[in-house]
Design an enzyme around this catalytic site. Structure first.
Site, PDB file in Angstrom:
ATOM      1  N   LYS A 125       0.967  14.100  -2.205  1.00 62.31           N
ATOM      2  CA  LYS A 125       2.170  14.353  -2.927  1.00 62.31           C
ATOM      3  C   LYS A 125       2.934  15.431  -2.358  1.00 62.31           C
ATOM      4  CE  LYS A 125       3.162  15.496  -7.982  1.00 62.31           C
ATOM      5  NZ  LYS A 125       2.530  15.845  -9.096  1.00 62.31           N
ATOM      6  N   ARG A 138      -1.929   1.218  -9.049  1.00 62.99           N
ATOM      7  CA  ARG A 138      -1.651   1.355 -10.447  1.00 62.99           C
ATOM      8  C   ARG A 138      -1.183   0.008 -11.436  1.00 62.99           C
ATOM      9  NH1 ARG A 138       1.912   6.616  -9.398  1.00 62.99           N
ATOM     10  NH2 ARG A 138       1.320   7.081  -7.223  1.00 62.99           N
ATOM     11  N   ASP A 195       3.443   3.401 -14.232  1.00 59.48           N
ATOM     12  CA  ASP A 195       3.480   3.756 -12.900  1.00 59.48           C
ATOM     13  C   ASP A 195       2.281   4.746 -12.728  1.00 59.48           C
ATOM     14  OD1 ASP A 195       5.942   4.656 -14.109  1.00 59.48           O
ATOM     15  OD2 ASP A 195       5.946   5.960 -12.058  1.00 59.48           O
ATOM     16  N   ASP A 217      -1.787  12.340 -11.425  1.00 61.82           N
ATOM     17  CA  ASP A 217      -0.056  12.468 -11.172  1.00 61.82           C
ATOM     18  C   ASP A 217       0.379  13.540 -12.466  1.00 61.82           C
ATOM     19  OD1 ASP A 217       2.156  12.781  -9.955  1.00 61.82           O
ATOM     20  OD2 ASP A 217       2.579  10.390 -10.670  1.00 61.82           O
TER      21      ASP A 217
END
Length: 466
Positions: free
Chosen positions: A116, A189, A257, A267
């Site tokens: 990330k 995902r 997602d 996330d």
């Protein structure tokens, strides 16, 4: 360069290469001005044999992203679509991250190292592909707390400050930049399958579904691969939804997602832990309608599973997919009482009795003025605390007594022998403390409060496992 120091248990396994042409784009990492190591998770690095890396080599791989031996020759940005706040968006994908490497852990499970803030990709659109250091610090805190509370979550593996200044509209700018590496069982995902359905490519769907079954679930050929995968996802996601509730956690952005096919939470952006059992508590300032509020998370996850089922219709008839979706409600209820009893430290008695226990606890937390963390800390295991003085003579005292009467019928599964239970207050991860930890870094470059908090949370984990 001298050979990499690796433990014997290290096994590179870039399994994603078998379907990379279908769901991924090779990319390059950004060339950062600096690589200042701020956090390394040696506890989980040991599971894939990477704890032996010195800091220089650590930054070589997780700041400069030079390939790991025998692993992916080049990072892969994964392609996907998704429903974002229930609006379908075909213009997304890994815009500031990529899959960097895959390993088999010490139990033989496939693990991904994904990033990330590692730079722009073909999916970045107008984004800079970067991550703020504050965002990375917040992800450390979220994953450490969730792991301690038994949530199936990605792990923050590495955080490296990159020496860049970033401008963001939702926090004071310029602000510091970082690149984060997360360890998880998959980066496939729900939106991956939605993209393939959008393309109407049945052959590709069969390939990716089979990859998920074989490499992530160790499932061999069956009569209906799509239904088999959806059933597994429903089981995992029902448990995840229950774990969020028992942890008092609000993810904030439960878009398709952000749903992992392995049922693993990941996330973390605008997350919050709820201070009280408030059904309407939200984490994201932009969630004006409360779509992803605390008590609506199970509904949101179930809706997302429905969108996965719609995508899988490309290769399956509807009835077995509908049957899989109908399992979610009962599985969620079973997981909720099981996880509630685990955090409370009592032996489950059966669905009907355990639901009464949960109901009495919810009433106490919602109306009796007791925070979530304080509730579980006070009543854990063999504890029978007295009603606080400020609640005596109020409705809170009646709720306290009602819960105590229900809990009296439960045998303790955990006793308060660990030193953690002798403290004055529970560990929590409320927004005020998160902001204080970041302020110490932003204002004084003081990383001590972060390290102390991680240590304290891990100590709580020891107590909960004891």
């Amino acid at each position: 360069m001298t050979p990499e120091p690796q433990a014997a248990s290290t096994r590179a396994d870039p399994a994603i290469l078998s379907i990379a042409d279908a769901i991924a784009h090779p990319v390059k990492a950004a060339n950062f001005p600096q690589t200042i190591l701020r956090f390394r998770n040696d506890r989980h690095a040991a599971t894939i044999g990477l704890d032996a890396l010195d800091d220089k080599r650590w930054c070589h791989h997780f700041g400069r992203f030079n390939p790991m031996p025998g692993n992916l020759p080049q990072p892969l940005a994964l392609a996907y679509h998704g429903h974002q706040f229930r609006n379908y968006n075909p213009q997304i994908g890994d815009g500031r991250g990529f899959l960097f490497a895959q390993f088999r852990d010490d139990k033989g499970r496939l693990l991904d190292l994904g990033t990330k803030g590692s730079g722009q990709t073909p999916f970045s659109r107008d984004g800079d592909g970067r991550l703020t250091l504050k965002g990375a610090v917040r992800e450390i805190l979220a994953t450490e707390m969730l792991e301690t509370l038994g949530v199936h979550t990605s792990k923050t593996f590495s955080v490296i400050e990159t020496g860049e200044s970033l401008w963001r509209g939702d926090e004071p700018s310029p602000t510091r930049s970082a690149v984060l590496v997360r360890l998880s069982h998959s980066h496939i995902r729900f939106g991956t399958f939605q993209r393939i359905a959008f393309e109407d490519d049945a052959a590709k769907m069969h390939r990716v579904v089979r990859y998920a079954l074989e490499t992530l679930y160790d499932q061999q050929n069956g009569e209906n691969d799509a239904a088999a995968l959806l059933n597994l996802a429903v089981e995992r996601m029902a448990d995840l939804a229950a774990s969020y509730m028992v942890a008092g956690f609000v993810h904030g952005v439960l878009n398709t997602d952000n749903m992992n096919i392995t049922g693993e939470s990941f996330d973390y952006g605008p997350w919050r832990f709820a201070p009280t059992w408030d059904p309407g508590f939200t984490a994201a300032y932009f969630d004006h309608g409360g779509l992803y509020a605390f008590a609506r998370q199970p509904e949101a996850i179930h809706w997302n599973l429905g969108q996965l089922a719609v995508a899988l219709r490309l290769i399956s008839d509807a009835p077995p997919l509908i049957a899989a979706l109908e399992r979610f409600g009962p599985l969620y209820q079973q997981a909720l009482v099981r996880r509630f009893c685990w955090r409370l430290g009592v032996v489950p008695q059966g669905m009907e009795t355990d639901r009464a226990l949960v109901g009495a606890a919810e009433a106490l937390m919602m109306q009796g003025g007791l925070g979530i963390d304080a509730f579980f800390f006070a009543w854990m295991g063999d504890a029978t605390p007295e009603c606080p003085a400020d609640q005596q003579g109020t409705e809170g005292e009646a709720l306290w007594s009602a819960f105590g009467a229900v809990k009296a019928g439960y045998a303790p599964a955990r006793v308060r022998t660990h030193a953690y239970w002798q403290g004055d207050a529970p560990q929590s991860m409320l927004i005020g403390e998160v902001e204080d930890i970041w302020a110490a870094i932003a204002e004084r470059d003081d990383w001590g409060p972060l390290s102390a908090k991680v240590d304290a949370v891990r100590t709580m984990g020891e107590a909960l496992r004891g």
